[in-house]
Design a protein around this motif. Structure first.
Motif, mmCIF file in Angstrom:
data_model
loop_
_atom_site.group_PDB
_atom_site.id
_atom_site.type_symbol
_atom_site.label_atom_id
_atom_site.label_comp_id
_atom_site.label_asym_id
_atom_site.label_seq_id
_atom_site.Cartn_x
_atom_site.Cartn_y
_atom_site.Cartn_z
ATOM 1 N N PHE A 147 26.073 -42.541 -5.326
ATOM 2 C CA PHE A 147 25.349 -41.309 -5.622
ATOM 3 C C PHE A 147 25.797 -40.202 -4.695
ATOM 4 O O PHE A 147 26.076 -39.097 -5.107
ATOM 5 C CB PHE A 147 23.850 -41.570 -5.497
ATOM 6 N N ARG A 148 25.869 -40.572 -3.428
ATOM 7 C CA ARG A 148 26.228 -39.579 -2.431
ATOM 8 C C ARG A 148 27.675 -39.127 -2.622
ATOM 9 O O ARG A 148 27.985 -37.945 -2.583
ATOM 10 C CB ARG A 148 26.003 -40.203 -1.048
ATOM 11 N N ASP B 204 27.975 -36.946 -5.583
ATOM 12 C CA ASP B 204 27.462 -35.618 -5.211
ATOM 13 C C ASP B 204 28.538 -34.794 -4.522
ATOM 14 O O ASP B 204 28.709 -33.617 -4.800
ATOM 15 C CB ASP B 204 26.347 -35.769 -4.154
ATOM 16 N N GLU C 172 28.817 -34.181 5.115
ATOM 17 C CA GLU C 172 27.544 -34.034 5.814
ATOM 18 C C GLU C 172 26.731 -32.835 5.326
ATOM 19 O O GLU C 172 25.784 -32.404 5.964
ATOM 20 C CB GLU C 172 27.776 -33.964 7.324
ATOM 21 N N TYR D 112 24.543 -30.988 2.039
ATOM 22 C CA TYR D 112 23.872 -31.243 0.764
ATOM 23 C C TYR D 112 23.835 -29.955 -0.031
ATOM 24 O O TYR D 112 23.102 -29.037 0.321
ATOM 25 C CB TYR D 112 22.456 -31.781 0.999
ATOM 26 N N TRP D 113 24.636 -29.907 -1.045
ATOM 27 C CA TRP D 113 24.677 -28.701 -1.862
ATOM 28 C C TRP D 113 23.987 -28.984 -3.199
ATOM 29 O O TRP D 113 24.047 -30.100 -3.712
ATOM 30 C CB TRP D 113 26.122 -28.265 -2.116
ATOM 31 N N ASP E 119 27.763 -34.859 -22.521
ATOM 32 C CA ASP E 119 26.817 -35.839 -21.981
ATOM 33 C C ASP E 119 25.426 -35.405 -22.426
ATOM 34 O O ASP E 119 25.260 -34.279 -22.886
ATOM 35 C CB ASP E 119 26.896 -35.829 -20.440
ATOM 36 N N ASN F 143 22.808 -35.043 -20.461
ATOM 37 C CA ASN F 143 22.295 -34.022 -19.547
ATOM 38 C C ASN F 143 23.379 -33.514 -18.616
ATOM 39 O O ASN F 143 24.395 -34.152 -18.420
ATOM 40 C CB ASN F 143 21.040 -34.467 -18.800
ATOM 41 N N LEU F 144 23.129 -32.361 -18.079
ATOM 42 C CA LEU F 144 24.172 -31.631 -17.371
ATOM 43 C C LEU F 144 24.402 -32.222 -15.992
ATOM 44 O O LEU F 144 23.468 -32.389 -15.220
ATOM 45 C CB LEU F 144 23.734 -30.165 -17.247
ATOM 46 N N LYS G 264 26.522 -27.222 -12.549
ATOM 47 C CA LYS G 264 25.344 -26.404 -12.258
ATOM 48 C C LYS G 264 25.693 -25.340 -11.235
ATOM 49 O O LYS G 264 26.122 -25.658 -10.128
ATOM 50 C CB LYS G 264 24.202 -27.264 -11.707
ATOM 51 N N ASP H 241 24.927 -21.928 -15.630
ATOM 52 C CA ASP H 241 25.094 -23.368 -15.797
ATOM 53 C C ASP H 241 26.091 -23.648 -16.911
ATOM 54 O O ASP H 241 26.285 -22.816 -17.792
ATOM 55 C CB ASP H 241 23.765 -24.004 -16.233
ATOM 56 N N ASN I 87 39.254 -49.498 9.048
ATOM 57 C CA ASN I 87 38.238 -50.523 8.838
ATOM 58 C C ASN I 87 38.349 -51.155 7.439
ATOM 59 O O ASN I 87 37.359 -51.338 6.736
ATOM 60 C CB ASN I 87 36.853 -49.871 9.047
#
Lengths: 398, 467
Positions: A118-119, A122, A131, A133-134, A159, A161-162, A167, A172, A358
């Motif tokens: 999810f992150r 985003d 780091e 959050y927009w 889709d 939903n947008l 956005k 939009d 890593n």
């Protein structure tokens, strides 16, 4: 009276209002639409596609040692150069690559990678750092900055939903995966009547905003419905949702719908266990869909005006896991396809499997450099405004 | 105490409606009728006397799964069982979510419900497993109208949050500062009020704060905790996480940061700095007493000022719960809720990221708006809906709504007066809905059909999206 009849309230039907969108939707002014120009098609592979089993480093022992069960046999790989080749299910794209209509960019990522779907999605959709959050997307901000007087459907998300990428702060994109269904919901007679009787309420910001979005959607639904009927593709697409979505896009493009950005997605790439069959099926769906799409665009003389960008929110770890799958990783390869690529074939060297962070690939190219390239050199926009910082040019398209 | 014109008898129905729209999820039909001739003072007293928060419980079938997993504590099978529990757990999640919706629509303690949802969005956190989710929402409910300091302390020890923001991986050998950063940036003080050094030091203080995945409990792992000296926001000591939170909360910036958020959520998305400062003063001077602060807001004249009325776009949950109250929507399965969550862009226990739902205009795009506007039609006119008092469907309907109170009340009344009533109850008059639209083309229908149509049309007006 029967319930069904009563629900119809047919007496509410009214003639078309003389709104600009309606005029546009009649097709009388199609001359405007010839200015659509270069189109961008973004294809999102959701779930984190395993890039190392997509573009296979078939001369690399580290790859085979890390993936005793999952590594794709050297003999089966479709060779693209001396060290890298396609997963065999990507065969439908072999000719696209060989004809110089594809650029593969290796090791695309961003600093301090986040391994949450999810992150990370985003981050890719907004174009933020890891780091930050927009709440607006990179293409949404493109619309904000570059799109005075664009119709509401100028950026179309195939889709229900947008997604965040489309956005903006003020503007939009437009979402629909079923134009017929959209026309039905926005064709609600009562709502049409409400729209027609509304008088602008300038001192009430949010009311005006809701009404504008509603009337825009109603007129856009009519426009898209009309446009979707103009051209029926003669190319055979695979019978998948993804294939159907691409066909929809090509039909709208061929009908010269005034849409510059299209966004499609294909999900299910989160292959923690039993990866081989799952990923192969998905990549096959992808490759067959893209092959038909490209053939269709060429047939209609649109391929030179199209840039297709394919990405996933992250790649997967180099080592396979105990379940014959792979876990969330970091940097990944990204594809561009189109008729006007400057740098064809591989843009950069294969990822260095002996220099890992890593257990994960280190990124070489920030994905925002690619966005910047697309905005500046394909969309004729101002990437610095859209992305909030300057990225050096990669000189790969234009 | 407040010396307030509104509260002392000059109030009217519009103020009561506004209060319930913001401090709760609006009013149902009967509630509206009962309260329209009441006083604002009484409404406010009612809202603030909701009693102790009821807590959610896990289904017993689930608890036994969890107990089985617990029996293996310490054995080699533990990790395997945790995974096994997780696999089986997912199907219980919709039940937890449905229970929460039911609780929000239940009119006994609307303020507590609204505050719980507000803090759930503020302490945004994704919970995939029922025992984690229930534990977190109960923690929030316990403190939702209590003290913000206690709430922050409890959230810092909340297992879902520990997992979501990677504090599980925060060890003295290799600190993970994710939680420490978001604690300051998003949960308490806001960006610009701390340094990167503060983030690092706070990260060290939270090392060893872990979650027990099976029990959904906080556990302190001493050998992973960094007991050394830390210098944080100008103070030095062998701080632990609790100390860090207390130090952050000494700063009045925290009260201002939260006051802005409260203002945007409960008063107006357009910030009025004067009101924010007033809220922040009350919040800070009461040592973060949430109930006192909210009471102050809802008793202030400015809360009822016309510029604050009808200006907020309802969140999808506000919209659905409001409809559920008016129509008494009952669902036999979770699918419509899933559809609403996905179609409208707000899923409980699943905010887009740790910054929570952006809210207001961000709720709206072409697809979500059309779904929103069609939602009343969907619950009233869809083929599989049984309308109590009108249609008799099969004995096990998938969806029912109950319009009997509305039918009974309007029996024999003129359509014009019914429309005026419905608009007065459910739409703000400043938004000036056109009454003729609500009755157009209905003449040939029966009385009940006309009422159904008028209800459905009123709730479908774009103006209904606002509160």
């Amino acid at each position: 009276m029967k319930r069904r009849d009563f629900l119809k309230t047919s007496s509410l039907a009214t003639g078309a209002m003389m709104l600009p969108e309606f005029i546009r939707s009649t097709g009388l002014f199609d001359i405007w639409n010839d200015k659509v120009g270069k189109r961008l098609v973004v294809v999102q592979l959701s779930g984190g596609n395993d890039g190392l089993n997509t573009i296979v480093p078939f001369e690399n022992d580290i790859y085979y040692n890390a993936r005793p069960r999952l590594g794709i046999e050297k003999g089966k790989v479709i060779r693209l150069n001396d060290t890298l080749g396609f997963n065999p299910v990507l065969q439908p794209l072999e000719s696209v690559f060989k004809e110089g209509e594809m650029t593969i960019i290796n090791s695309v990522g961003y600093p301090n990678p986040d391994r949450s779907h999810f992150r990370s999605m985003d981050i890719w959709q907004t174009g933020s750092g890891s780091e930050e959050y927009w709440s607006t997307g990179w293409l949404g901000r493109f619309l904000d900055n570059e799109c005075n007087g664009c119709p509401p459907y100028y950026a179309l998300d195939v889709d229900d939903n947008l997604n965040l990428a489309l956005k903006g702060k003020e503007k939009d994109g437009f979402a629909t995966n079923n134009i017929g269904k959209l026309r039905k919901t926005s064709g609600n007679r009562f709502l049409k009547m409400v729209a027609e009787h509304h008088h602008d309420d300038h001192d009430h910001d949010n009311v005006a905003y809701l009404y504008k979005t509603m009337t825009d959607t109603q007129s856009s639904a009519d426009y898209l419905f009309e446009k979707s009927k103009v051209h029926r593709s003669t190319v055979t697409y695979p019978q998948t949702t993804f294939g159907k979505d691409l066909k929809q896009i090509s039909e709208l493009m061929t009908a010269k719908a005034n849409i510059r950005i299209y966004y499609a997605s294909l999900g299910g790439f989160d292959t923690h266990a039993g990866q081989k069959g799952k990923q192969d099926r998905l990549l096959e769906t992808y490759a067959e869909g893209m092959k038909a799409f490209i053939r269709d665009l060429k047939k209609n003389g649109l391929f030179d005006e199209t840039l297709i960008l394919t990405f996933s929110e992250f790649g997967r770890r180099v080592k396979q896991n105990a379940g014959n799958g792979t876990d969330h990783g970091t940097a990944n390869n990204l594809f561009m396809m189109g008729g006007r690529l400057k740098k064809q074939g591989f843009f950069n060297a294969a990822p260095d499997l002996s220099d890992l962070d890593n257990g994960d690939l280190k990124y070489q190219i920030d994905f925002r450099q690619i966005y910047s390239e697309v905005i500046n050199h394909w969309m004729d926009g101002d990437a610095e405004k859209v992305l909030g910082q300057r990225f050096s040019s990669l000189n790969m398209i234009g | 105490m407040e010396s307030n014109g509104k509260i002392n008898g000059m109030s009217d129905w519009e103020d009561i409606k506004h209060l319930y729209a913001r401090a709760g999820f609006g009013l149902g039909f009967d509630e509206s009728r009962k309260k329209e001739n009441s006083s604002l003072r009484k409404a406010l007293d009612n809202l603030f006397s909701g009693g102790r928060p009821g807590l959610f419980r896990l289904p017993s079938e689930y608890v036994s799964l969890q107990e089985k997993a617990m029996d293996l504590e310490g054995s080699m099978m533990k990790n395997f069982k945790a995974k096994n529990l997780e696999d089986k757990a997912k199907k219980f999640m919709p039940l937890v979510i449905t229970n929460w919706y039911d609780s929000m629509a239940d009119s006994r303690n609307p303020l507590l419900e609204k505050m719980t949802l507000f803090w759930h969005g503020h302490f945004a956190c994704r919970s995939k497993l029922p025992h984690m989710a229930v534990r977190q929402v109960n923690t929030i409910r316990q403190h939702a109208l209590g003290n913000f300091r206690d709430l922050v302390q409890a959230i810092a020890k909340d297992p879902s949050m520990i997992l979501y923001l990677n504090n599980q991986q925060n060890n003295k050998e290799k600190p993970n500062e994710n939680f420490a950063r978001e604690l300051m940036e998003l949960f308490t003080i806001g960006i610009g009020n701390y340094s990167e050094k503060d983030v690092k030091e706070a990260g060290r203080a939270f090392t060893g704060w872990k979650a027990d995945r099976i029990k959904a409990e906080y556990k302190f792992v001493a050998r992973r905790h960094d007991f050394g000296k830390k210098t944080f926001m100008g103070q030095t000591g062998d701080f632990n996480g609790e100390d860090i939170i207390n130090i952050i909360l000494e700063n009045k910036e925290v009260a201002r940061f939260i006051a802005r958020k409260i203002h945007a959520y409960f008063v107006n998305p357009k910030i009025d700095e004067k009101n924010v400062n007033e809220i922040a003063d009350i919040f800070y001077n009461s040592d973060y007493d949430i109930k006192k602060t909210m009471h102050h807001i809802f008793s202030s004249d400015w809360f009822y000022a016309s510029e604050n009325i009808g200006v907020k776009i309802k969140s999808p949950i506000e919209l659905y719960v409001g409809l559920k109250k008016i129509l008494d929507i009952q669902l036999s399965n979770h699918k419509p809720l899933f559809f609403i969550g996905r179609g409208l862009g707000q899923k409980l226990f699943n905010p887009p990221n740790v910054a929570g739902w952006p809210g207001d205009k961000a709720w709206i795009d072409n697809a979500t708006l059309m779904t929103r506007l069609n939602l009343p039609f969907y619950f009233i006119h869809a083929n599989d809906v049984v309308i109590k008092g009108y249609s008799s469907g099969n004995s096990k309907p998938k969806k029912t709504i109950d319009l009997r109170p509305i039918f009974d009340f309007y029996k024999g009344k003129e359509t014009e007066s019914i429309v005026s009533d419905l608009i007065r109850y459910f739409i703000h008059p400043r938004l000036s809905a056109d009454k003729k639209l609500l009755t157009a083309g209905l003449k040939r229908n029966t009385e009940k059909e006309i009422i159904i149509s008028m209800v459905s049309r009123t709730l479908s007006l774009p103006e209904y999206q606002l509160c």
